[in-house]
Every structure is written in structure tokens, then in C-alpha cells.
Design a protein around this motif. Structure first.
Motif, PDB file in Angstrom:
ATOM      1  N   GLN A   1       0.840  -0.931   0.290  1.00  0.00           N
ATOM      2  CA  GLN A   1      -0.160   0.016   0.116  1.00  0.00           C
ATOM      3  C   GLN A   1       0.809   0.700   0.280  1.00  0.00           C
ATOM      4  N   LEU A   2       1.842   0.925   0.892  1.00  0.00           N
ATOM      5  CA  LEU A   2       3.330   2.616   0.914  1.00  0.00           C
ATOM      6  C   LEU A   2       3.316   2.773  -0.461  1.00  0.00           C
ATOM      7  N   GLY A   3       3.723   1.325  -1.760  1.00  0.00           N
ATOM      8  CA  GLY A   3       4.215   2.439  -2.749  1.00  0.00           C
ATOM      9  C   GLY A   3       2.949   1.897  -4.024  1.00  0.00           C
ATOM     10  N   TYR A   4       1.618   1.758  -3.124  1.00  0.00           N
ATOM     11  CA  TYR A   4       0.718   2.072  -3.827  1.00  0.00           C
ATOM     12  C   TYR A   4      -0.538   3.109  -3.960  1.00  0.00           C
ATOM     13  N   PRO A   5      -0.316   4.700  -4.066  1.00  0.00           N
ATOM     14  CA  PRO A   5      -1.071   4.847  -2.315  1.00  0.00           C
ATOM     15  C   PRO A   5      -2.575   5.116  -3.498  1.00  0.00           C
ATOM     16  N   HIS A   6      -2.751   4.737  -4.503  1.00  0.00           N
ATOM     17  CA  HIS A   6      -3.617   4.744  -4.992  1.00  0.00           C
ATOM     18  C   HIS A   6      -4.411   3.236  -5.729  1.00  0.00           C
ATOM     19  N   LEU A   7      -4.530   2.467  -4.255  1.00  0.00           N
ATOM     20  CA  LEU A   7      -4.498   1.088  -5.450  1.00  0.00           C
ATOM     21  C   LEU A   7      -5.740   0.303  -5.868  1.00  0.00           C
ATOM     22  N   PHE A   8      -7.031   1.381  -5.551  1.00  0.00           N
ATOM     23  CA  PHE A   8      -7.727   0.576  -6.100  1.00  0.00           C
ATOM     24  C   PHE A   8      -7.678   1.324  -7.760  1.00  0.00           C
ATOM     25  N   GLU A   9      -7.673   2.559  -8.267  1.00  0.00           N
ATOM     26  CA  GLU A   9      -7.404   3.102  -9.440  1.00  0.00           C
ATOM     27  C   GLU A   9      -6.230   2.128  -9.914  1.00  0.00           C
ATOM     28  N   ASP A  10      -5.131   2.361 -10.033  1.00  0.00           N
ATOM     29  CA  ASP A  10      -4.327   1.560 -10.189  1.00  0.00           C
ATOM     30  C   ASP A  10      -5.119  -0.208 -10.575  1.00  0.00           C
ATOM     31  N   ALA A  11      -5.281  -0.827 -10.053  1.00  0.00           N
ATOM     32  CA  ALA A  11      -6.124  -1.668 -10.243  1.00  0.00           C
ATOM     33  C   ALA A  11      -7.270  -2.125 -11.052  1.00  0.00           C
ATOM     34  N   MET A  12      -7.891  -1.050 -11.642  1.00  0.00           N
ATOM     35  CA  MET A  12      -8.346  -0.450 -12.544  1.00  0.00           C
ATOM     36  C   MET A  12      -8.112  -0.583 -12.950  1.00  0.00           C
ATOM     37  N   ARG A  13      -7.176   0.185 -13.538  1.00  0.00           N
ATOM     38  CA  ARG A  13      -6.347   0.834 -15.235  1.00  0.00           C
ATOM     39  C   ARG A  13      -5.919  -0.683 -15.609  1.00  0.00           C
ATOM     40  N   GLU A  14      -4.888  -1.536 -13.983  1.00  0.00           N
ATOM     41  CA  GLU A  14      -4.911  -2.667 -14.817  1.00  0.00           C
ATOM     42  C   GLU A  14      -5.539  -3.339 -15.114  1.00  0.00           C
ATOM     43  N   PHE A  15      -6.953  -3.299 -14.990  1.00  0.00           N
ATOM     44  CA  PHE A  15      -8.585  -4.038 -15.252  1.00  0.00           C
ATOM     45  C   PHE A  15      -8.344  -4.161 -16.681  1.00  0.00           C
ATOM     46  N   ASP A  16      -8.564  -1.857 -17.297  1.00  0.00           N
ATOM     47  CA  ASP A  16      -8.700  -1.768 -18.704  1.00  0.00           C
ATOM     48  C   ASP A  16      -7.579  -2.340 -19.524  1.00  0.00           C
ATOM     49  N   TYR A  17      -6.283  -2.431 -18.999  1.00  0.00           N
ATOM     50  CA  TYR A  17      -5.174  -2.861 -19.851  1.00  0.00           C
ATOM     51  C   TYR A  17      -6.130  -4.360 -20.874  1.00  0.00           C
ATOM     52  N   TYR A  18      -6.012  -5.183 -19.549  1.00  0.00           N
ATOM     53  CA  TYR A  18      -6.266  -6.721 -20.132  1.00  0.00           C
ATOM     54  C   TYR A  18      -7.491  -6.768 -20.544  1.00  0.00           C
ATOM     55  N   ALA A  19      -8.329  -5.634 -20.420  1.00  0.00           N
ATOM     56  CA  ALA A  19      -9.786  -5.737 -21.161  1.00  0.00           C
ATOM     57  C   ALA A  19      -9.629  -5.429 -22.186  1.00  0.00           C
ATOM     58  N   GLN A  20      -9.206  -4.468 -23.541  1.00  0.00           N
ATOM     59  CA  GLN A  20      -8.349  -3.899 -23.743  1.00  0.00           C
ATOM     60  C   GLN A  20      -8.304  -5.529 -25.222  1.00  0.00           C
ATOM     61  N   SER A  21      -9.054  -6.405 -25.429  1.00  0.00           N
ATOM     62  CA  SER A  21      -8.606  -7.447 -26.787  1.00  0.00           C
ATOM     63  C   SER A  21      -8.745  -7.062 -27.753  1.00  0.00           C
ATOM     64  N   ALA A  22      -9.085  -6.483 -28.579  1.00  0.00           N
ATOM     65  CA  ALA A  22      -8.942  -5.513 -30.153  1.00  0.00           C
ATOM     66  C   ALA A  22      -7.566  -4.603 -30.083  1.00  0.00           C
ATOM     67  N   GLU A  23      -7.151  -4.086 -29.499  1.00  0.00           N
ATOM     68  CA  GLU A  23      -6.433  -2.677 -29.081  1.00  0.00           C
ATOM     69  C   GLU A  23      -4.505  -4.038 -29.108  1.00  0.00           C
ATOM     70  N   LEU A  24      -4.817  -5.549 -28.088  1.00  0.00           N
ATOM     71  CA  LEU A  24      -3.199  -5.842 -27.421  1.00  0.00           C
ATOM     72  C   LEU A  24      -3.515  -7.154 -28.335  1.00  0.00           C
ATOM     73  N   ALA A  25      -4.480  -7.388 -29.390  1.00  0.00           N
ATOM     74  CA  ALA A  25      -3.877  -8.061 -29.754  1.00  0.00           C
ATOM     75  C   ALA A  25      -2.402  -8.496 -30.607  1.00  0.00           C
ATOM     76  N   ASP A  26      -2.553  -7.676 -31.533  1.00  0.00           N
ATOM     77  CA  ASP A  26      -1.915  -7.528 -32.628  1.00  0.00           C
ATOM     78  C   ASP A  26      -0.896  -6.893 -32.256  1.00  0.00           C
ATOM     79  N   ARG A  27      -0.461  -6.777 -30.724  1.00  0.00           N
ATOM     80  CA  ARG A  27       0.825  -6.356 -30.463  1.00  0.00           C
ATOM     81  C   ARG A  27       1.797  -7.746 -30.232  1.00  0.00           C
ATOM     82  N   TYR A  28       0.680  -9.236 -30.153  1.00  0.00           N
ATOM     83  CA  TYR A  28       1.583 -10.697 -30.214  1.00  0.00           C
ATOM     84  C   TYR A  28       0.606 -11.056 -31.182  1.00  0.00           C
TER      85      TYR A  28
END
Length: 362
Positions: free
Chosen positions: A294-321
Motif C-alpha cells: 500500500q505504501l508503494g501504491y497510494p492509489h491502489l484501487f485506481e491502479d487495479a482498475m487501470r490494470e483491469f482496463d489494460y487487460y480488457a482491451q483485447s482488440a487493441e492488444l492482440a496485434d502486439r502478439y
């Protein structure tokens, strides 16, 4: 008719009927590396033809027996290009960097490495010659000569592949020099090289170090220099990533956690603390050091949601692999998404951020 005479007559009949062994032709593909082929093409005012394949590709074997033995193809390639083969099993980084996911794939490129044509899968001789002709025409006229010194900046991935070849040939010092250029300069030459640099390149350097200790010394020297800059607050943008990535390849991840502990005990810029925390998130989670996370993640929930959004972008990310099928990508993406959500949920519950945990679970 005895057996020996019968076999001779049968062979003569087959050869006379055109069924005998195919005519032996000179090797079409050079033994040069891709970078070496680019240099030769520049000197000879030619293009570069690359076949990317694998030993197990059925279509690759079929092309070797038919397309690459066709006289029209032989004539075209010998007249206009320097041809090389890339084994995607031995050089997966090259295939990945050039977005090759189907084997074989034929690429026609300029001496500077610019792609002119791409043919994926088995290609008939006439179709191949037609596509190469069209690409060459669209490319337009080329200068009568082009000195090798006029080529673009070195390609870090090509240098890495060359370093691997040197290591396989036993020239370990030359291999180390090439690898270290990729590590120290590759990212600035091509920012897209960074993910390969921080994973595959470091792994190959660590492997070289098993038989050539100076490679390990070079890795530790760069890791320790990055750690010193992080401690002094003079870090470069990728010091934390390089520090943690080298530790991971050397199986010394406890050093990353130890540095984080040091930074917690003294005034440290929040951005630096957060960056190091992200790189040792899993070890801290295993140790159930939720408050330190928590000390390194002062905005833990917002970071978690950004991580969620990143992995949820299937169409955009698929071309990178491109090395993965869409089904494989989606399966991996969903597994990573579930793992990340569970990890963040565990931390949020542990620090009693129940409302945020419920939102994340929803």
C-alpha cells in the motif's frame, strides 16, 4: 532378367520419363545473417528476400521441394535479391519483431529493412514471382549504387541475433560485446525494442554467463549502477526496470525487495517508490506484506482498475502478439486478468479497503 539388371533398366526408364532425381541447383539461400544480407544487398543494389519458417512446417517443406526449385523463382531471386532463411524456432525474437505468425512467410525488403511484400503460407511459383515483380515495380527505380555506410542506424534485434550466432560459434567475447551494445544502446535506437531487451536479451546474457563469467559480471555491474542511482535519486527512466529484470534473470529477486525496503526507510520520490513497488509486487504479496504494498501504491484501487482496463482491451492488444493465435491470446489474457484481479482484491481486503474490494469484484 536378374535383379541387378532389372534395377538398372527401371532406373533408366524413370530417368528417361523425367521421374528421376530432381536437377541439383546451386543453393539459393545465403548463409548470411539478416544484417549481413542487408549489407550485401546494399553493396550489390539488390533487395533482400527472407523466408521465415520452421523445421516442422509442412508448407515450408513443400515450398522447398517445389517453389524454391522452380527455375522462374531461381532466376528472379538470383537476379534481384539476396535471399536468407530465418528459423523461427531458433530466432523467435526475429519472427516476433517482424510480426510473423504463419510458417513459412516470405518477406521482400529493401536493404534498409523496409518491408515491400509479404506472402504467408505456401505460395505457388507463379504467384510468388508475380507478387515479387509487383512489389519491385511499386518500389520503383533504385540508385545505381548505395554504400554500406549510408544504411540506417543499427537494428538492435538484428544485433542481438548476430550476438546469438557468435555465442553459438564460440566467439564469446564478440557475442558479449554485441549483447552489451543491445543492452546499453538498443532502447535509445528503437524504443519498441525495450520489452525484448528487458526479457529475452537479459535471459540470453545470463545464459552466456554460465560458460563465460564476464557476461555475469557485466550484468551485475549494470544492475548495481542502476541501484546506486535509485538510492541517490538520480535514476534514469528505465533504471528500476533494468535493476529488477536483471535480478529476475539471475534468480536474485530478493535484491529488488531489499532495495524497496531501503527506499521505504528514507525520503524517496513517490514516483520512484511506486515504480520499484510494482516490480516486487508478487514477492511482497507472497510474504503478505500488504501494508508495504500500500505504501508503494497510494492509489491502489485506481491502479487495479487501470490494470483491469489494460487487460480488457483485447482488440487493441492482440496485434502486439503476432506469434499467438487469437484464441491463445484471449486465453492468456483472461488468465492474467483473473490473476491480477485476485491479487489486488487480496490486498484491498487485507488493508480493510472493503468498499474498493467490492467494487473491484463487481
Amino acid at each position: 532378367m536378374n535383379f541387378r539388371r532389372w534395377r538398372f533398366v527401371a532406373m533408366a526408364g524413370c530417368i528417361g520419363a523425367g521421374l528421376g532425381p530432381p536437377q541439383v541447383t546451386a543453393e539459393l539461400f545465403s548463409s548470411l545473417s539478416f544484417d549481413g544480407a542487408c549489407e550485401q544487398a546494399a553493396e550489390e543494389n539488390k533487395l533482400v528476400l527472407v523466408e521465415v519458417s520452421t523445421a516442422w512446417s509442412r508448407d515450408g517443406k513443400k515450398m522447398k521441394e517445389s517453389t524454391w526449385a522452380d527455375q522462374r523463382v531461381l532466376d528472379w531471386v538470383r537476379r534481384r535479391a539476396v535471399a536468407v532463411r530465418v528459423d523461427a524456432d531458433r530466432d523467435p525474437a526475429w519472427a516476433l519483431a517482424h510480426r510473423v505468425a504463419v510458417f513459412p512467410t516470405v518477406l521482400l525488403m529493401t536493404a534498409e529493412g523496409r518491408e515491400l511484400a509479404r506472402l504467408a503460407g505456401f505460395t505457388e511459383p507463379s504467384a510468388l514471382v508475380g507478387a515479387l515483380d509487383q512489389a519491385d515495380r511499386e518500389h520503383g527505380s533504385r540508385p545505381a549504387s548505395r554504400p554500406a555506410t549510408s544504411r540506417a542506424a543499427p537494428n538492435p534485434l538484428a544485433r542481438q541475433i548476430e550476438a546469438r550466432r557468435l555465442a553459438e560459434q564460440g566467439d564469446q567475447q564478440a557475442a558479449l560485446n554485441a549483447y552489451l551494445w543491445c543492452l546499453d544502446e538498443g532502447w535509445s535506437v528503437d524504443p519498441a525494442y525495450a520489452p525484448i531487451r528487458n526479457s529475452l536479451l537479459l535471459r540470453e546474457l545470463a545464459e552466456l554467463g554460465r560458460s563465460f563469467p564476464p557476461a555475469l559480471e557485466a550484468l551485475r555491474e549494470r544492475r548495481d549502477a542502476a541501484a546506486a542511482r535509485l538510492r541517490q535519486g538520480r535514476e534514469t527512466p528505465d533504471d528500476a526496470v533494468i535493476f529488477a529484470s536483471i535480478n529476475r534473470q539471475l534468480d536474485e529477486e530478493e535484491r529488488t525487495v531489499a532495495l524497496y525496503d531501503e527506499l521505504l526507510l528514507k525520503p524517496t520520490p513517490p514516483a520512484t517508490l511506486s515504480q520499484v513497488a510494482r516490480l516486487c509486487f508478487t514477492p511482497l504479496l507472497v510474504q503478505r506484506r500488504y501494508r508495504d504494498i500500500q505504501l508503494g501504491y497510494p492509489h491502489l484501487f485506481e491502479d487495479a482498475m487501470r490494470e483491469f482496463d489494460y487487460y480488457a482491451q483485447s482488440a487493441e492488444l492482440a496485434d502486439r502478439y503476432p506469434h499467438m493465435t487469437r484464441q491463445e491470446f484471449d486465453r492468456t489474457r483472461l488468465a492474467n486478468l483473473r490473476e491480477k484481479v485476485c491479487q489486488y482484491y487480496e490486498v484491498l481486503v487485507a488493508i480493510q479497503a472493503h468498499e474498493a474490494a467490492d467494487k473491484l469484484a463487481a
